[in-house]
Design an enzyme around this catalytic site. Structure first.
Site, PDB file in Angstrom:
ATOM      1  N   CYS A   1      13.245  11.137   7.038  1.00 50.75           N
ATOM      2  CA  CYS A   1      13.042  10.724   8.437  1.00 50.75           C
ATOM      3  C   CYS A   1      14.277  10.980   9.282  1.00 50.75           C
ATOM      4  CB  CYS A   1      12.658   9.257   8.484  1.00 50.75           C
ATOM      5  SG  CYS A   1      13.816   8.206   7.577  1.00 50.75           S
TER       6      CYS A   1
ATOM      7  N   GLU B   1       9.116  16.625  15.171  1.00 43.90           N
ATOM      8  CA  GLU B   1       9.508  16.436  13.777  1.00 43.90           C
ATOM      9  C   GLU B   1       8.737  17.443  12.914  1.00 43.90           C
ATOM     10  OE1 GLU B   1       8.226  12.844  11.678  1.00 43.90           O
ATOM     11  OE2 GLU B   1      10.318  12.555  11.089  1.00 43.90           O
TER      12      GLU B   1
ATOM     13  N   GLU C   1       9.158   1.656  11.066  1.00 36.92           N
ATOM     14  CA  GLU C   1      10.212   2.659  10.847  1.00 36.92           C
ATOM     15  C   GLU C   1       9.532   4.012  10.971  1.00 36.92           C
ATOM     16  OE1 GLU C   1      13.402   2.226  10.220  1.00 36.92           O
ATOM     17  OE2 GLU C   1      13.420   0.060   9.931  1.00 36.92           O
TER      18      GLU C   1
ATOM     19  N   LYS D   1       0.859  -1.192   0.000  1.00 36.37           N
ATOM     20  CA  LYS D   1       0.000   0.000   0.000  1.00 36.37           C
ATOM     21  C   LYS D   1       0.890   1.234   0.000  1.00 36.37           C
ATOM     22  CE  LYS D   1      -1.781   2.797   2.684  1.00 36.37           C
ATOM     23  NZ  LYS D   1      -1.592   3.910   1.736  1.00 36.37           N
TER      24      LYS D   1
HETATM   25  P1  NAD Z   1       2.075   8.643   7.497  1.00 35.27           P
HETATM   26  O1  NAD Z   1       2.258   7.962   8.814  1.00 35.27           O
HETATM   27  O2  NAD Z   1       1.005   9.653   7.384  1.00 35.27           O
HETATM   28  O3  NAD Z   1       1.765   7.574   6.344  1.00 35.27           O
HETATM   29  C1  NAD Z   1       2.656   6.525   6.026  1.00 35.27           C
HETATM   30  C2  NAD Z   1       1.900   5.452   5.272  1.00 35.27           C
HETATM   31  O4  NAD Z   1       0.915   4.904   6.146  1.00 35.27           O
HETATM   32  C3  NAD Z   1       1.132   5.951   4.040  1.00 35.27           C
HETATM   33  O5  NAD Z   1       1.102   4.929   3.056  1.00 35.27           O
HETATM   34  C4  NAD Z   1      -0.258   6.170   4.596  1.00 35.27           C
HETATM   35  O6  NAD Z   1      -1.254   6.085   3.597  1.00 35.27           O
HETATM   36  C5  NAD Z   1      -0.374   5.016   5.582  1.00 35.27           C
HETATM   37  N1  NAD Z   1      -1.303   5.239   6.691  1.00 35.27           N
HETATM   38  C6  NAD Z   1      -1.616   6.404   7.303  1.00 35.27           C
HETATM   39  N2  NAD Z   1      -2.498   6.193   8.299  1.00 35.27           N
HETATM   40  C7  NAD Z   1      -2.723   4.855   8.331  1.00 35.27           C
HETATM   41  C8  NAD Z   1      -3.521   4.008   9.150  1.00 35.27           C
HETATM   42  N3  NAD Z   1      -4.273   4.497  10.137  1.00 35.27           N
HETATM   43  N4  NAD Z   1      -3.526   2.677   8.911  1.00 35.27           N
HETATM   44  C9  NAD Z   1      -2.756   2.157   7.918  1.00 35.27           C
HETATM   45  N5  NAD Z   1      -1.987   2.904   7.101  1.00 35.27           N
HETATM   46  C10 NAD Z   1      -1.963   4.236   7.305  1.00 35.27           C
HETATM   47  O7  NAD Z   1       3.499   9.232   7.101  1.00 35.27           O
HETATM   48  P2  NAD Z   1       3.883  10.107   5.822  1.00 35.27           P
HETATM   49  O8  NAD Z   1       3.404  11.497   6.039  1.00 35.27           O
HETATM   50  O9  NAD Z   1       3.492   9.388   4.578  1.00 35.27           O
HETATM   51  O10 NAD Z   1       5.495  10.051   5.904  1.00 35.27           O
HETATM   52  C11 NAD Z   1       6.229  10.885   6.714  1.00 35.27           C
HETATM   53  C12 NAD Z   1       6.603  10.202   8.021  1.00 35.27           C
HETATM   54  O11 NAD Z   1       7.294   8.984   7.729  1.00 35.27           O
HETATM   55  C13 NAD Z   1       7.554  11.025   8.853  1.00 35.27           C
HETATM   56  O12 NAD Z   1       7.175  10.953  10.202  1.00 35.27           O
HETATM   57  C14 NAD Z   1       8.901  10.323   8.639  1.00 35.27           C
HETATM   58  O13 NAD Z   1       9.828  10.520   9.664  1.00 35.27           O
HETATM   59  C15 NAD Z   1       8.476   8.914   8.534  1.00 35.27           C
HETATM   60  N6  NAD Z   1       9.503   8.124   7.849  1.00 35.27           N
HETATM   61  C16 NAD Z   1      10.259   7.233   8.561  1.00 35.27           C
HETATM   62  C17 NAD Z   1      11.278   6.508   7.923  1.00 35.27           C
HETATM   63  C18 NAD Z   1      12.132   5.522   8.671  1.00 35.27           C
HETATM   64  O14 NAD Z   1      12.775   4.708   8.013  1.00 35.27           O
HETATM   65  N7  NAD Z   1      12.179   5.559   9.982  1.00 35.27           N
HETATM   66  C19 NAD Z   1      11.509   6.694   6.557  1.00 35.27           C
HETATM   67  C20 NAD Z   1      10.708   7.610   5.868  1.00 35.27           C
HETATM   68  C21 NAD Z   1       9.700   8.317   6.523  1.00 35.27           C
END
Ligand code: NAD
Length: 487
Positions: free
Chosen positions: A288, A389, A254, A179
């Site tokens: 991230c 963040e 992550e 997804k």
């Molecule tokens: P997000 O948490 O909003 O979404 C991430 C993914 O999860 C997307 O595909 C989204 O559609 C899905 N999602 C959102 N809510 C959900 C739910 N309730 N149930 C299931 N799936 C759901 O994050 P984002 O805005 O897409 O990305 C930015 C964040 O990701 C930042 O906090 C960043 O630090 C983190 N990040 C972490 C790493 C790492 O390796 N630690 C790498 C990249 C990004």
């Protein structure tokens, strides 16, 4: 800006391309200029069920899990195709999320490297034998794929992170339901198409785009899914952990970060300044493990700041497809508003805004979500801008006097994703590396120094589990102990 027609994508389920069962779609617009990039399907619950069933059948069939060489061949063939399509994939990624073209190319390269590394590991999933306890018995520790893996991916590094998860899952012998973020469906579907052309069997790779709160949550609670590998924000990660409790799924997370980048007075200042700039402004700060907290030893503060601000003055913010651009737009209006909100928070908290702080306006910017590179100096560790963040091009600068204080400030947030230290003294760098609570530590570099496939993941609220390397593969394996009596 270069205008290219939006392509219409379908869900990829059981080796077939099909529209969402109710026909719903959404349009992805380029965050740089609002031009159409892609029309994406919005999966329904029955589409999700079909994807999970396809993955389940492909796994239960057994052929995929027991053909390591084939798994390796498919990944290597996909890598060759990705290489031949670099000139189409990188600009698509750039238009989809607004990252400058050179960064998009590096991301596609990094995806290829990761798939190559996991192709090499597919044939090397080893258990072990325990034979020294008694002459009449043998213990076998077997490693088996966990089964159907749900891979949930954010938008900021969509292809690199896809390869971390998909590469490990395929090497282990799992089947997958992916997804993507709704922002990055186009590139994810293109990679799925490439895997199809590379010969991946039907049902092994399925991709469904849809609403997070609906299709995302249902994937996490689905009884047919054995494991969730999630990358995203800490808030969503918490929610995933709760949702996955139903059938006690394996979960790896992550999550977010607020990584410290620490410069001691004896560092190579030129390298440290260039490193500090790249650490925070890469991908417009939407990384991230961006180095968003710059900690300077007090006596070099003024020198470093003068040089850093001069470097930032030389940055070009603009069209991601222009060769001269160093930083593109934020991914969305919402993200831009969040960043602007944090700039106001920083001012109210009493930090000194020494660079930027504004949305960019004018003909080249008005249709997009562009923000100036922004720097706050005189930041205190307890301020919200030093704790939370921001996920945008905002650097917070603090000072310290000695190693112990640097480690204390570095460890003074809920996150523990990455940290960097710059010094010519081995004792200083190693004491910092051992003292800091972070899953990754960079010494005299940021974002690595050319060594690929190192495990990546977080301490504290930055996550659970690791991706890449042997540790990343292990996340998709179960362990079975076989006790054999051969008396
Ligand atoms: P997000 O948490 O909003 O979404 C991430 C993914 O999860 C997307 O595909 C989204 O559609 C899905 N999602 C959102 N809510 C959900 C739910 N309730 N149930 C299931 N799936 C759901 O994050 P984002 O805005 O897409 O990305 C930015 C964040 O990701 C930042 O906090 C960043 O630090 C983190 N990040 C972490 C790493 C790492 O390796 N630690 C790498 C990249 C990004």
């Amino acid at each position: 800006m270069v205008q290219v027609k939006a392509k219409r994508y379908h869900l990829f389920i059981n080796g077939e391309w099909r529209p969402a069962s109710d026909g719903e779609t959404t349009e992805r617009l380029n965050p740089a200029d609002q031009s159409p990039v892609a029309v994406l399907p919005m999966a329904t619950e029955s589409d999700l069920d079909a994807a999970v069933d396809a993955a389940r059948n492909a796994f239960d069939d057994g052929a995929w899990a027991t053909s390591a060489k084939r798994r390796a061949r498919v990944m290597l063939s996909a890598v060759a195709k990705i290489r031949s399509e670099m000139d189409a994939l990188a600009p698509l990624l750039s238009r989809e999320v607004g990252k400058p073209l050179p960064e998009a190319r590096i991301e596609v390269l990094s995806m290829m490297n990761t798939f190559e590394a996991f192709a090499g590991m597919a044939d090397n999933v080893h258990g072990r034998a325990v034979s020294n306890a008694t002459p009449d018995a043998l213990g076998l520790v077997l490693k088996e794929p966990v089964g159907v893996a749900g891979l949930i991916i954010p938008w900021n590094w969509p292809l690199a992170l896809l390869s971390w998860k998909l590469g490990a899952a395929l090497a282990a012998g799992c089947t997958t339901v992916i997804k993507p973020s709704i922002h990055t469906g186009a590139t994810t579907y293109e990679v799925a198409r490439i895997f199809q052309e590379a010969g991946v069997p039907a049902g092994v790779v399925n991709v469904i785009s849809g609403r997070s709160s609906d299709i995302g949550e249902k994937l996490v609670t689905h009884e047919g899914v054995d494991k969730i590998s999630f990358t995203g924000s800490t808030a969503t990660g918490r929610r995933i952990m709760e949702l996955a409790a139903g059938n006690v799924k394996r979960v790896s997370l992550e999550l977010g970060g607020k990584s410290p980048n620490v410069v001691f007075a004896d560092a190579d200042i030129d390298a440290a300044v260039a490193g500090a700039q790249g650490a925070v402004f890469l991908n417009c700060g939407q990384t991230c493990h961006a180095g968003t907290r710059l900690l300077l030893q007090r006596r070099i503060h003024d020198e470093v700041m003068t040089r850093l601000l001069a470097l930032i003055d030389g940055m070009t913010v603009g069209d991601p497809l222009e060769a001269s651009t160093n930083m593109g737009p934020l991914v969305s209006e919402e993200q831009l508003r969040t960043v602007e909100g944090y700039v106001e928070v920083g001012k109210k908290e009493g930090a000194r805004l020494v660079k930027g702080g504004n949305r960019l306006t004018g003909a080249a910017y008005d249709e997009g979500f562009f923000m100036e590179p922004t720097v706050f100096d005189g930041v205190e560790s307890g301020m919200r801008i030093a704790q939370e963040e921001i996920f945008g091009p905002v650097l917070t600068v603090m000072t310290f006097d000695d190693l112990d204080e640097a480690v204390a400030i570095a460890n003074g947030t809920v996150y523990g994703l990455a940290a960097a230290v710059w010094s010519r003294d081995l004792r200083t760098t190693m004491r910092f590396a051992r003292g800091v609570k972070a899953g990754t530590v960079f010494v005299n570099c940021y974002y690595g120094c050319g060594i690929g496939n190192m495990p990546f993941g977080g301490y504290k609220l930055s996550g659970v589990g690791r991706e890449q390397g042997e540790e990343g593969l292990e996340e998709f394996l179960d362990t079975k102990a076989v006790h054999i009596n051969h008396a």
